[in-house]
Design an enzyme around this catalytic site. Structure first.
Site, PDB file in Angstrom:
ATOM      1  N   LYS A 146      50.752  96.737  50.602  1.00  0.00           N
ATOM      2  CA  LYS A 146      50.042  96.840  51.889  1.00  0.00           C
ATOM      3  C   LYS A 146      50.960  97.392  52.982  1.00  0.00           C
ATOM      4  O   LYS A 146      50.608  98.318  53.714  1.00  0.00           O
ATOM      5  CB  LYS A 146      49.482  95.461  52.282  1.00  0.00           C
ATOM      6  CG  LYS A 146      48.830  95.420  53.641  1.00  0.00           C
ATOM      7  CD  LYS A 146      47.594  96.300  53.738  1.00  0.00           C
ATOM      8  CE  LYS A 146      47.129  96.419  55.166  1.00  0.00           C
ATOM      9  NZ  LYS A 146      46.007  97.332  55.333  1.00  0.00           N
ATOM     10  N   GLY A 165      47.107 103.886  67.021  1.00  0.00           N
ATOM     11  CA  GLY A 165      46.965 102.562  67.630  1.00  0.00           C
ATOM     12  C   GLY A 165      46.248 101.630  66.690  1.00  0.00           C
ATOM     13  O   GLY A 165      46.218 101.849  65.479  1.00  0.00           O
ATOM     14  N   ASP A 202      35.057  79.814  60.738  1.00  0.00           N
ATOM     15  CA  ASP A 202      35.937  80.216  61.837  1.00  0.00           C
ATOM     16  C   ASP A 202      36.090  79.040  62.784  1.00  0.00           C
ATOM     17  O   ASP A 202      35.172  78.229  62.933  1.00  0.00           O
ATOM     18  CB  ASP A 202      35.367  81.431  62.586  1.00  0.00           C
ATOM     19  CG  ASP A 202      36.470  82.258  63.262  1.00  0.00           C
ATOM     20  OD1 ASP A 202      36.696  83.415  62.838  1.00  0.00           O
ATOM     21  OD2 ASP A 202      37.112  81.736  64.191  1.00  0.00           O
ATOM     22  N   GLU A 245      44.052  94.035  52.060  1.00  0.00           N
ATOM     23  CA  GLU A 245      42.847  94.773  52.440  1.00  0.00           C
ATOM     24  C   GLU A 245      43.234  96.129  53.027  1.00  0.00           C
ATOM     25  O   GLU A 245      44.162  96.221  53.814  1.00  0.00           O
ATOM     26  CB  GLU A 245      42.052  93.953  53.470  1.00  0.00           C
ATOM     27  CG  GLU A 245      40.779  94.602  53.924  1.00  0.00           C
ATOM     28  CD  GLU A 245      39.896  95.026  52.761  1.00  0.00           C
ATOM     29  OE1 GLU A 245      39.510  94.155  51.957  1.00  0.00           O
ATOM     30  OE2 GLU A 245      39.608  96.226  52.638  1.00  0.00           O
ATOM     31  N   PHE A 246      42.484  97.162  52.639  1.00  0.00           N
ATOM     32  CA  PHE A 246      42.805  98.520  53.104  1.00  0.00           C
ATOM     33  C   PHE A 246      41.682  99.137  53.929  1.00  0.00           C
ATOM     34  O   PHE A 246      41.701 100.332  54.194  1.00  0.00           O
ATOM     35  CB  PHE A 246      43.119  99.414  51.895  1.00  0.00           C
ATOM     36  CG  PHE A 246      44.237  98.886  51.047  1.00  0.00           C
ATOM     37  CD1 PHE A 246      45.561  99.082  51.415  1.00  0.00           C
ATOM     38  CD2 PHE A 246      43.976  98.154  49.892  1.00  0.00           C
ATOM     39  CE1 PHE A 246      46.600  98.571  50.649  1.00  0.00           C
ATOM     40  CE2 PHE A 246      45.008  97.637  49.121  1.00  0.00           C
ATOM     41  CZ  PHE A 246      46.325  97.850  49.498  1.00  0.00           C
ATOM     42  N   CYS A 306      46.729  97.098  63.410  1.00  0.00           N
ATOM     43  CA  CYS A 306      47.522  96.994  62.178  1.00  0.00           C
ATOM     44  C   CYS A 306      48.820  97.810  62.150  1.00  0.00           C
ATOM     45  O   CYS A 306      49.874  97.261  61.858  1.00  0.00           O
ATOM     46  CB  CYS A 306      46.657  97.381  60.983  1.00  0.00           C
ATOM     47  SG  CYS A 306      45.352  96.179  60.685  1.00  0.00           S
ATOM     48  N   PHE A 354      45.170 112.160  57.764  1.00  0.00           N
ATOM     49  CA  PHE A 354      46.198 111.580  58.652  1.00  0.00           C
ATOM     50  C   PHE A 354      47.209 112.629  59.097  1.00  0.00           C
ATOM     51  O   PHE A 354      48.407 112.354  59.190  1.00  0.00           O
ATOM     52  CB  PHE A 354      46.889 110.380  57.968  1.00  0.00           C
ATOM     53  CG  PHE A 354      46.084 109.128  58.108  1.00  0.00           C
ATOM     54  CD1 PHE A 354      44.898 108.989  57.420  1.00  0.00           C
ATOM     55  CD2 PHE A 354      46.481 108.100  58.955  1.00  0.00           C
ATOM     56  CE1 PHE A 354      44.112 107.869  57.572  1.00  0.00           C
ATOM     57  CE2 PHE A 354      45.706 106.975  59.110  1.00  0.00           C
ATOM     58  CZ  PHE A 354      44.519 106.861  58.418  1.00  0.00           C
ATOM     59  N   LEU A 355      46.699 113.812  59.359  1.00  0.00           N
ATOM     60  CA  LEU A 355      47.577 114.906  59.751  1.00  0.00           C
ATOM     61  C   LEU A 355      47.045 115.560  61.023  1.00  0.00           C
ATOM     62  O   LEU A 355      47.121 116.770  61.179  1.00  0.00           O
ATOM     63  CB  LEU A 355      47.657 115.911  58.585  1.00  0.00           C
ATOM     64  CG  LEU A 355      48.973 116.669  58.421  1.00  0.00           C
ATOM     65  CD1 LEU A 355      50.141 115.727  58.226  1.00  0.00           C
ATOM     66  CD2 LEU A 355      48.878 117.634  57.242  1.00  0.00           C
ATOM     67  N   ARG A 371      42.655  96.866  70.506  1.00  0.00           N
ATOM     68  CA  ARG A 371      43.989  96.321  70.285  1.00  0.00           C
ATOM     69  C   ARG A 371      44.986  97.458  70.047  1.00  0.00           C
ATOM     70  O   ARG A 371      44.775  98.322  69.231  1.00  0.00           O
ATOM     71  CB  ARG A 371      43.978  95.357  69.085  1.00  0.00           C
ATOM     72  CG  ARG A 371      43.231  94.063  69.371  1.00  0.00           C
ATOM     73  CD  ARG A 371      43.197  93.146  68.166  1.00  0.00           C
ATOM     74  NE  ARG A 371      42.341  93.632  67.106  1.00  0.00           N
ATOM     75  CZ  ARG A 371      42.136  92.992  65.957  1.00  0.00           C
ATOM     76  NH1 ARG A 371      42.735  91.827  65.737  1.00  0.00           N
ATOM     77  NH2 ARG A 371      41.336  93.474  65.035  1.00  0.00           N
TER      78      ARG A 371
HETATM   79  N1  LIG Z   1      41.499  94.985  61.338  1.00  0.00           N
HETATM   80  C1  LIG Z   1      41.716  95.749  60.277  1.00  0.00           C
HETATM   81  O1  LIG Z   1      41.269  96.900  60.201  1.00  0.00           O
HETATM   82  C2  LIG Z   1      42.527  95.226  59.123  1.00  0.00           C
HETATM   83  C3  LIG Z   1      42.595  95.984  57.942  1.00  0.00           C
HETATM   84  C4  LIG Z   1      43.340  95.475  56.876  1.00  0.00           C
HETATM   85  C5  LIG Z   1      44.005  94.265  56.996  1.00  0.00           C
HETATM   86  N2  LIG Z   1      43.941  93.555  58.164  1.00  0.00           N
HETATM   87  C6  LIG Z   1      44.615  92.263  58.235  1.00  0.00           C
HETATM   88  O2  LIG Z   1      43.631  91.243  58.117  1.00  0.00           O
HETATM   89  C7  LIG Z   1      43.983  90.114  58.925  1.00  0.00           C
HETATM   90  C8  LIG Z   1      42.855  89.788  59.878  1.00  0.00           C
HETATM   91  O3  LIG Z   1      42.699  90.865  60.776  1.00  0.00           O
HETATM   92  P1  LIG Z   1      41.438  90.988  61.748  1.00  0.00           P
HETATM   93  O4  LIG Z   1      41.568  92.289  62.427  1.00  0.00           O
HETATM   94  O5  LIG Z   1      40.210  90.660  60.981  1.00  0.00           O
HETATM   95  O6  LIG Z   1      41.742  89.778  62.766  1.00  0.00           O
HETATM   96  P2  LIG Z   1      40.729  89.169  63.857  1.00  0.00           P
HETATM   97  O7  LIG Z   1      41.588  88.687  64.949  1.00  0.00           O
HETATM   98  O8  LIG Z   1      39.641  90.136  64.130  1.00  0.00           O
HETATM   99  O9  LIG Z   1      40.066  87.935  63.111  1.00  0.00           O
HETATM  100  C9  LIG Z   1      40.728  86.762  62.779  1.00  0.00           C
HETATM  101  C10 LIG Z   1      39.759  85.585  62.855  1.00  0.00           C
HETATM  102  O10 LIG Z   1      40.393  84.439  62.296  1.00  0.00           O
HETATM  103  C11 LIG Z   1      39.965  83.307  63.064  1.00  0.00           C
HETATM  104  N3  LIG Z   1      40.910  82.200  62.788  1.00  0.00           N
HETATM  105  C12 LIG Z   1      42.193  82.061  63.201  1.00  0.00           C
HETATM  106  N4  LIG Z   1      42.731  80.930  62.702  1.00  0.00           N
HETATM  107  C13 LIG Z   1      41.760  80.335  61.965  1.00  0.00           C
HETATM  108  C14 LIG Z   1      41.698  79.157  61.194  1.00  0.00           C
HETATM  109  N5  LIG Z   1      42.746  78.354  61.055  1.00  0.00           N
HETATM  110  N6  LIG Z   1      40.547  78.852  60.566  1.00  0.00           N
HETATM  111  C15 LIG Z   1      39.457  79.658  60.691  1.00  0.00           C
HETATM  112  N7  LIG Z   1      39.466  80.798  61.389  1.00  0.00           N
HETATM  113  C16 LIG Z   1      40.605  81.135  62.014  1.00  0.00           C
HETATM  114  C17 LIG Z   1      39.939  83.807  64.481  1.00  0.00           C
HETATM  115  O11 LIG Z   1      39.148  82.999  65.302  1.00  0.00           O
HETATM  116  C18 LIG Z   1      39.339  85.208  64.278  1.00  0.00           C
HETATM  117  O12 LIG Z   1      37.944  85.177  64.350  1.00  0.00           O
HETATM  118  C19 LIG Z   1      45.301  90.486  59.602  1.00  0.00           C
HETATM  119  O13 LIG Z   1      46.368  89.992  58.836  1.00  0.00           O
HETATM  120  C20 LIG Z   1      45.291  91.991  59.564  1.00  0.00           C
HETATM  121  O14 LIG Z   1      46.583  92.541  59.566  1.00  0.00           O
HETATM  122  C21 LIG Z   1      43.204  94.018  59.223  1.00  0.00           C
END
Ligand SMILES: NC(=O)c1ccc[n+]([C@@H]2O[C@H](COP(=O)([O-])OP(=O)(O)OC[C@H]3O[C@@H](n4cnc5c(N)ncnc54)[C@H](O)[C@@H]3O)[C@@H](O)[C@H]2O)c1
Length: 437
Positions: free
Chosen positions: A209, A262, A31, A153-154, A265, A254-255, A329
């Site tokens: 997705k 919110g 990260d 990812e789901f 995603c 989901f009903l 968020r």
């Molecule tokens: N949150 C969920 O429940 C969920 C579920 C399925 C899919 N997703 C998808 O997964 C992706 C990530 O979501 P999230 O909620 O984990 O996001 P998040 O904001 O919690 O995490 C993203 C991380 O990426 C890091 N980052 C950004 N740019 C970087 C880089 N160039 N190199 C290294 N690290 C970097 C950030 O510092 C952060 O820690 C999104 O596209 C989201 O739509 C999320």
């Protein structure tokens, strides 16, 4: 055992990394956020997700937490891109983080790699990632084989560990058979229960997705609209739900009618798919309506409250977008608080896990309470916004003593109508008859 690099240690990256480490893989978590990596190195998990801390601690020996981009890319065979894809102002997905990772991969790769798009990205992004890597290789005048895979990812926040360890399905989008097989092997330990690993083409995987998330959001917006109608015609949405859900074609998931959906995603993915559909002249009217219905709800909730009383002080129970997470968020609760502040109403909040994140938004403008009961002191009404289980069986007597006026606006339909009536509260929930004392 595989050597895996997870880029992005957020709500997706960390549970995923923990799952892979737990079945024996060597996992590098990369990260750019130095504070996060320092915390992780010190055993501090930067997000709250049930079971995550334990899983990471138990598999400590399989983890390497780092900010070193070059080493992470060069030392690993499979690189998962798990960075954020937030919304741009026009609703499209902002790909800057994904493409910056692709650029780094092209800049540093020194051997054959599998690059996995785990982030939720618009259809065609795998091609963009491939082009970006190729461009860097061309500039370096080197050749290395690589394959870009879409592996959406789901997982659900709040049960992400469970979802990683036992996914309903795994989707692998690739046009290269050996790459598909490698990823299938990587995921097989998680589907010993027979759940499917679906290998498909890259664009279909990317589309799966968006279609899945938009469908789930639509289901909630639909039941929320039904609740609006129930309120006007004297029906009870919980009875309606029961009757609908008994039909296997509809199902009970989901009903639940509520204040709104919110999280990070649904909103951004619905907006991204709407943007995609408009750009190809195939506007999705359903996705558009799903978004609009949802956006109207926090204001509807506050307006309902204002139609009963003009409170001086309000208590909010729950600021996380759902229970068992500290993630706020796009939380409906946060939107409600903003509206209350616009009306000059004092706000007390309680949340079991999300107070720290809530403070980052509201600072000193609201009061934060460690105890759910302390948060009620001198309030005119309670707005229940997140269905944490600690709110399910409250101490009604204590609540009555603490509150100035006895109004509960329940955005999650947590209480039995008869019970609240017996306890002597005015109770206004979603899609059910209001109780007035
Ligand atoms: N949150 C969920 O429940 C969920 C579920 C399925 C899919 N997703 C998808 O997964 C992706 C990530 O979501 P999230 O909620 O984990 O996001 P998040 O904001 O919690 O995490 C993203 C991380 O990426 C890091 N980052 C950004 N740019 C970087 C880089 N160039 N190199 C290294 N690290 C970097 C950030 O510092 C952060 O820690 C999104 O596209 C989201 O739509 C999320």
């Amino acid at each position: 055992m595989k050597k895996i690099c997870i880029v992005g240690t957020g709500y997706v990256g960390l549970p995923l990394a923990a799952g892979f480490a737990n079945v024996g893989n060597e996992v590098t978590c990369l990260d750019l956020d130095e504070a996060k990596i320092t915390d992780l190195k010190n055993g501090k998990i930067p997000i709250y997700e049930p079971g995550l801390e334990d899983l990471i601690k138990r598999n400590q020996k399989n983890f390497n937490f780092t900010t070193d981009v070059q080493q992470s890319i060069q030392n690993n065979d499979i690189i998962f891109i798990c960075v954020g894809t937030p919304s741009c102002t026009d609703g499209s997905a902002d790909l800057q983080y994904v493409l910056s990772v692709a650029e780094s991969i092209g800049k540093y790769m020194n051997s054959c790699k599998i690059v996995v798009d785990k982030s939720t990205v618009p259809i065609g992004t795998a091609d963009l990632v491939e082009e970006t890597i190729k461009k860097q290789l061309l500039e370096r005048k080197v050749h290395h084989n690589f394959h870009v895979v879409s592996n959406p990812e789901f997982m659900r926040e709040g049960c992400a560990v469970e979802d990683v360890l036992h996914p309903d399905r795994v989707v692998i989008g690739t046009n290269d058979i050996p790459t598909g097989l490698t990823l299938k092997r990587l995921y097989e330990p998680f589907v010993l229960n027979g759940n499917p690993i679906i290998i498909t083409d890259v664009r279909s995987a990317e589309m799966i997705k968006y279609a899945s998330n938009c469908f789930l959001a639509t289901k909630i917006s639909f039941i929320n609209e039904m609740a609006n109608i129930c309120e006007k015609v004297g029906a009870n949405i919980l009875e309606v739900r029961k009757g609908m859900a008994a039909d296997h074609r509809i199902g009970d998931k989901f009903l639940y009618a509520s204040i709104a959906w919110g999280g990070s995603c649904f909103g951004k993915d619905c907006n991204a798919l709407l943007n995609i559909s408009r750009n190809i002249s195939e506007e999705s009217l359903i996705v558009n309506a799903t978004i609009q219905t949802n956006e109207s709800r926090p204001k509807r909730f506050v307006d309902t409250m204002l139609s009963y009383l003009l409170p001086d002080q309000v208590t909010i129970w729950g600021t996380a977008f759902k229970p068992e997470t500290d993630d706020i968020r796009d939380s409906a609760s946060i939107k409600v608080i903003k509206l209350l502040l616009e009306h000059g109403i004092k706000v007390n909040v309680h949340d079991p896990m999300a107070l720290e994140n809530t403070k980052k938004i509201f600072g000193d403008n609201i009061s934060y309470c460690e105890s759910q009961y302390e948060s009620l002191l001198k309030s005119d009404c309670l707005l229940l916004c997140t269905e944490w289980s600690v709110y399910r069986m409250p101490n009604w007597g204590l609540m009555k003593k603490l509150m100035f006026q006895h109004y509960i606006f329940d955005g999650r339909n947590q209480y039995d109508l008869k019970t609240v009536q017996e306890q002597g509260f005015n109770y206004i929930s979603i899609g059910r008859e209001p109780i007035k004392i």
